[in-house]
Scaffold this motif. Structure first.
Motif, PDB file in Angstrom:
ATOM      1  N   GLU A  26       0.833  -1.205   0.000  1.00 34.02           N
ATOM      2  CA  GLU A  26       0.000   0.000   0.000  1.00 34.02           C
ATOM      3  C   GLU A  26       0.870   1.258   0.000  1.00 34.02           C
ATOM      4  O   GLU A  26       0.582   2.228  -0.702  1.00 34.02           O
ATOM      5  CB  GLU A  26      -0.924  -0.018   1.213  1.00 34.02           C
ATOM      6  CG  GLU A  26      -1.974   1.057   1.204  1.00 34.02           C
ATOM      7  CD  GLU A  26      -3.002   0.823   2.290  1.00 34.02           C
ATOM      8  OE1 GLU A  26      -4.166   1.144   2.040  1.00 34.02           O
ATOM      9  OE2 GLU A  26      -2.660   0.333   3.381  1.00 34.02           O
ATOM     10  N   LEU A  45      -2.271  -0.986  -6.110  1.00 34.78           N
ATOM     11  CA  LEU A  45      -3.371  -0.665  -5.202  1.00 34.78           C
ATOM     12  C   LEU A  45      -4.536  -1.644  -5.362  1.00 34.78           C
ATOM     13  O   LEU A  45      -5.211  -1.982  -4.380  1.00 34.78           O
ATOM     14  CB  LEU A  45      -3.828   0.780  -5.413  1.00 34.78           C
ATOM     15  CG  LEU A  45      -2.784   1.835  -5.041  1.00 34.78           C
ATOM     16  CD1 LEU A  45      -3.246   3.221  -5.461  1.00 34.78           C
ATOM     17  CD2 LEU A  45      -2.461   1.799  -3.559  1.00 34.78           C
ATOM     18  N   ASN A  69      -7.946   4.806  -2.028  1.00 37.37           N
ATOM     19  CA  ASN A  69      -6.665   4.943  -2.731  1.00 37.37           C
ATOM     20  C   ASN A  69      -6.822   4.662  -4.221  1.00 37.37           C
ATOM     21  O   ASN A  69      -6.240   5.361  -5.062  1.00 37.37           O
ATOM     22  CB  ASN A  69      -5.612   4.021  -2.120  1.00 37.37           C
ATOM     23  CG  ASN A  69      -5.127   4.504  -0.775  1.00 37.37           C
ATOM     24  OD1 ASN A  69      -5.163   5.692  -0.473  1.00 37.37           O
ATOM     25  ND2 ASN A  69      -4.675   3.583   0.047  1.00 37.37           N
TER      26      ASN A  69
END
Length: 171
Positions: A26, A45, A69
Motif C-alpha cells: 500500500e 493498489l 486509494n
C-alpha cells in the motif's frame, strides 16, 4: 518513492496474509501515485484491495481505505467516471457508520464532490455539497477538509453554466 520501494522489498518475504506485507504494498502504491506514476500505482493498489478483501474482510475501514486509494488513482488518471462509483460507495458506508458530522464522512463527501465536479455534474455536486455543508462546521473553519470542501463548492458554483447571481455571491 524510495521509502515505498523499501517497504515493499522489506516485507515481500512475509506471507501473503501478513498485514505488514500488505502495508508495504500500500505504501508503494501510494508513493507511486503521489510521484506521478498513477498508471504503475493502480495495479499495486488493486492487489492491495484484493488482499484486504481476502484477509481483512471483517475490517470495513481497511477496505474503504484501499478503495479510496484506488479512487484517487482513477482521478489522477483522468478516469473520474470510475472514481465516482467508488466514492459514492465509500461515502454511503461512512455515512451509515459514522453519521453526517464525522470527519471521515465529510472527507469522503469532499472526495465524492470532487469527482462529481470532474465529471461536470454541477447540479448533483451542488445539491450534494449543500446538504453536507452544515456538517463541515463541526470540524471548524480552518480544518483542511472544510477548506477543501469549500473550494470544491466554489468550483461547482463558478463552473455551473446554469449558475445564478446568488450562486456567484455564495461562492
Amino acid at each position: 518513492l524510495a521509502l515505498g520501494w523499501a517497504c515493499w522489498k522489506m516485507y515481500l518475504v512475509r506471507p501473503e496474509s501478513d498485514q505488514f506485507r500488505c502495508l508495504g504494498m500500500e505504501t508503494l502504491g501510494s508513493a507511486l501515485r503521489v510521484d506521478g506514476q498513477a498508471a504503475e500505482a493502480l495495479p499495486v493498489l488493486e492487489a492491495v484491495l484484493d488482499l484486504k478483501r481476502r484477509y481483512c474482510e471483517r475490517d470495513a475501514d481497511v477496505i474503504l481505505t484501499a478503495q479510496a486509494n484506488i479512487a484517487a488513482c482513477f482521478s489522477v488518471l483522468g478516469r473520474p467516471d470510475k472514481a465516482v462509483v467508488l466514492h459514492r460507495d465509500i461515502h454511503a458506508r461512512q455515512l451509515a457508520k459514522f453519521g453526517i458530522s464525522h470527519e471521515n464522512t465529510i472527507h469522503s463527501g469532499f472526495n465524492l464532490a470532487h469527482s462529481l465536479n470532474q465529471l461536470e455534474l454541477w447540479d448533483e455536486s451542488l445539491t450534494f455539497m449543500r446538504n453536507l455543508l452544515p456538517a463541515t462546521r463541526s470540524l471548524g473553519a480552518d480544518h483542511s477538509s472544510t477548506l477543501g470542501f469549500n473550494q470544491c463548492l466554489s468550483e461547482a458554483l463558478m463552473n455551473n453554466p446554469d449558475r445564478t447571481r446568488d450562486d456567484l455571491l455564495e461562492s
